[in-house]
Every structure is written in structure tokens, then in C-alpha cells.
Write an enzyme that holds these catalytic residues in place. Structure first.
Site, short mmCIF file in Angstrom:
data_model
loop_
_atom_site.label_atom_id
_atom_site.label_comp_id
_atom_site.label_asym_id
_atom_site.label_seq_id
_atom_site.Cartn_x
_atom_site.Cartn_y
_atom_site.Cartn_z
N SER A 37 16.13 -15.24 43.63
CA SER A 37 14.96 -14.38 43.44
C SER A 37 13.82 -14.84 44.35
CB SER A 37 14.58 -14.39 41.95
OG SER A 37 13.64 -13.39 41.66
N ASP A 47 18.66 -8.88 40.69
CA ASP A 47 18.19 -10.27 40.73
C ASP A 47 19.34 -11.27 40.53
OD1 ASP A 47 16.97 -12.77 40.05
OD2 ASP A 47 15.17 -11.73 39.41
#
Length: 282
Positions: A39, A159
Site C-alpha cells: 500500500s 490493496d
């Protein structure tokens, strides 16, 4: 040092602490040979291997309240809280110029973790192969509901932290015996399922059931991985950085954000001799 990985946890604006730690490494001209970013940890990874200290810190703080970067109006055009084109194209290519040449000249392995929405499995992709509109970074940062799915080669991704929030096991599987790990939560933090995650799972279960299964397991996986990192640290196989106190992932207080950056820079500077000993550089 060739036997040591660098693992960067995500956490949106919490990773400004990571920026400080990595900037301390840049001051000492320490460039790790194998890096995995998850991320926003992958955003920090990119500024690190492009050798641009303070760049991520500036982007996070100077544009935090810019509606083009973070704002509800972005949902109207891009189905995202974050302005995808602004944040991952305009910023690096026009406003806070990213050094693509130095980035691509990095000689180690730099990976970003993404979660395959169809299989629910984590995949690790070479960040140096991404295009200049940073689609891979968009994918590793794509928090469900806050972001749309991001397609890479026609495959939808979200993500990377959904499937593997702290990918130290992947580094172990690749043969790395020691690990420098930058966490973004303070010691003692224990993850639980929040309302936002529960709502996202309800919205996505029909379309991506395997992704939702992974999201259900995420809490246990996260807590177990933190425990594993701490065990590696006790065994002398891990060197962990983590902030003494946390800020919010969507932190709005820029003063707090800058203070968190300074904490990372200060702690890494104070512990630099110990880190060099861990890396075999003394």
C-alpha cells in the site's frame, strides 16, 4: 546486507513515519537490496530507491487538504476518495517531480504487494516495470470502497495489505535470513475488524467472494504476523522500527503528520549504529 530484506507496512498517511526512517537511510547512503512495500509503504519505497528524501513527506503534508488529492468530489469522476490521476500522475510528473531515471537504475529487487480480487491471493510485482501513471501503485493502495478496483493486464486488484499486510514470510521464502521491518502502528497495537471493513465486505461479497474471505481473515493474519516479527527480533533476525504513538490512516492534522515524520527520522538516526551492526556495515 545482501541477506537482509526491507519490509514496509502500509497505512495510508501513517506511513509518513516510514518516510522519516527511509530518509535516515538515504543520509547514510544505505540502499537495501531487497524491498517489499505494501500500500502506501510502496509509495515510500519508490521515493527511497529514487533517492528523493522528503519527497513523500511533502506530498502527504502539502497536498493533504487539496481537494484534487483527497476529496469526496473525486467519487463523481473516478469513484475514489483519492484523485487517481492527480495523485498518481499529475503529482509525480508535473508538481512533485519523480526521478524516474534514478528509480529505474536501482539494481536491487523492489516489489509492491497487490491482492488479486478474483483469487484473494497476494501477488508481488516489480515496481520498476510500472508505467509513468503508476497503475501498480494505484492497485497496491486501492482500499475497497475508498478506491475502485484497479486493473493490471485486465485483472482486478486491490490493496496488497488485504492479503499480506506485513510480507516478511515472502522474504523468508525468497531466502532472506534477516529483515529490517518498518511498522506504522505502535507496540501493543492489536487489530480488530472496524465498521468500514464490515461495510466493504457486504458490498463486495457477491462480486468478489474470495476477496471477502481474505478480508475476514485479515485481522488474525495481521496480529499473527506482528507476533512473528517480534519473535524474529528476539532471535536477532529482525530489526524493527515502529512509532511510539500512532496517527490515523486518514490523519487530517498536518502538524501531527510532520511530527510523525520527524519521529521516524529521529529514531532511525539514534539507532543507526545498531542498524549498521545488524546489517554488517560496521
Amino acid at each position: 546486507m545482501n541477506e537482509t530484506s526491507l519490509i514496509l507496512e502500509g497505512g495510508t498517511f501513517r506511513t509518513i513515519y516510514t518516510s522519516g526512517v527511509l530518509d535516515a537511510l538515504l543520509r547514510e547512503e544505505i540502499m537495501m537490496p531487497y524491498i517489499i512495500g505494501i500500500s502506501a509503504g510502496a509509495i515510500n519505497l519508490c521515493s527511497y530507491i529514487s533517492k528523493q528524501p522528503e519527497r513523500t513527506m511533502r506530498v502527504f503534508t502539502e497536498y493533504r487538504h487539496d481537494k484534487r488529492y483527497v476529496g469526496m468530489r473525486n467519487f463523481l469522476t473516478e469513484r475514489s476518495l483519492f484523485g487517481l490521476d492527480f495523485g498518481w500522475n499529475v503529482l509525480p510528473n508535473q508538481l512533485e517531480l519523480f526521478d524516474w531515471q534514478t528509480f529505474r537504475s536501482y539494481e536491487g529487487t523492489a516489489l509492491a504487494g497487490v491482492t488479486n480480487a478474483l483469487t484473494g491471493e497476494v501477488e508481488f510485482m516489480d515496481v520498476q516495470t510500472m508505467d509513468t501513471d503508476s497503475q501498480l501503485l494505484r492497485a497496491t493502495c486501492a482500499i475497497p470502497v475508498m478506491f475502485p478496483e484497479i486493473k493490471l493486464n485486465g485483472v482486478p486488484y486491490y490493496d496488497g495489505g488485504l492479503a499480506d499486510p506485513i510480507p516478511v514470510q515472502h522474504a523468508i521464502d525468497e531466502g532472506y535470513e534477516k529483515h529490517v521491518i518498518v511498522l506504522t502502528r505502535p507496540k501493543g497495537y492489536y487489530k480488530t475488524i472496524d465498521r468500514q471493513t464490515k461495510a466493504a465486505m457486504q458490498l463486495m461479497r457477491k462480486k468478489y467472494p474470495k476477496l471477502v474471505d481474505v478480508m475476514l481473515e485479515r485481522v488474525d493474519r495481521y496480529n499473527e504476523t506482528v507476533a512473528k516479527c517480534e519473535q524474529l527480533e528476539r532471535e536477532g533476525k529482525a530489526f524493527i522500527f515502529r512509532p511510539p504513538y500512532g496517527i490515523e490512516g486518514m490523519e487530517k492534522d498536518v502538524v501531527k503528520m510532520r511530527a510523525n515524520y520527524r519521529l521516524g527520522l529521529h529514531e532511525a538516526t539514534l539507532r543507526m549504529n545498531d542498524l549498521k551492526e545488524f546489517l554488517g556495515l560496521n
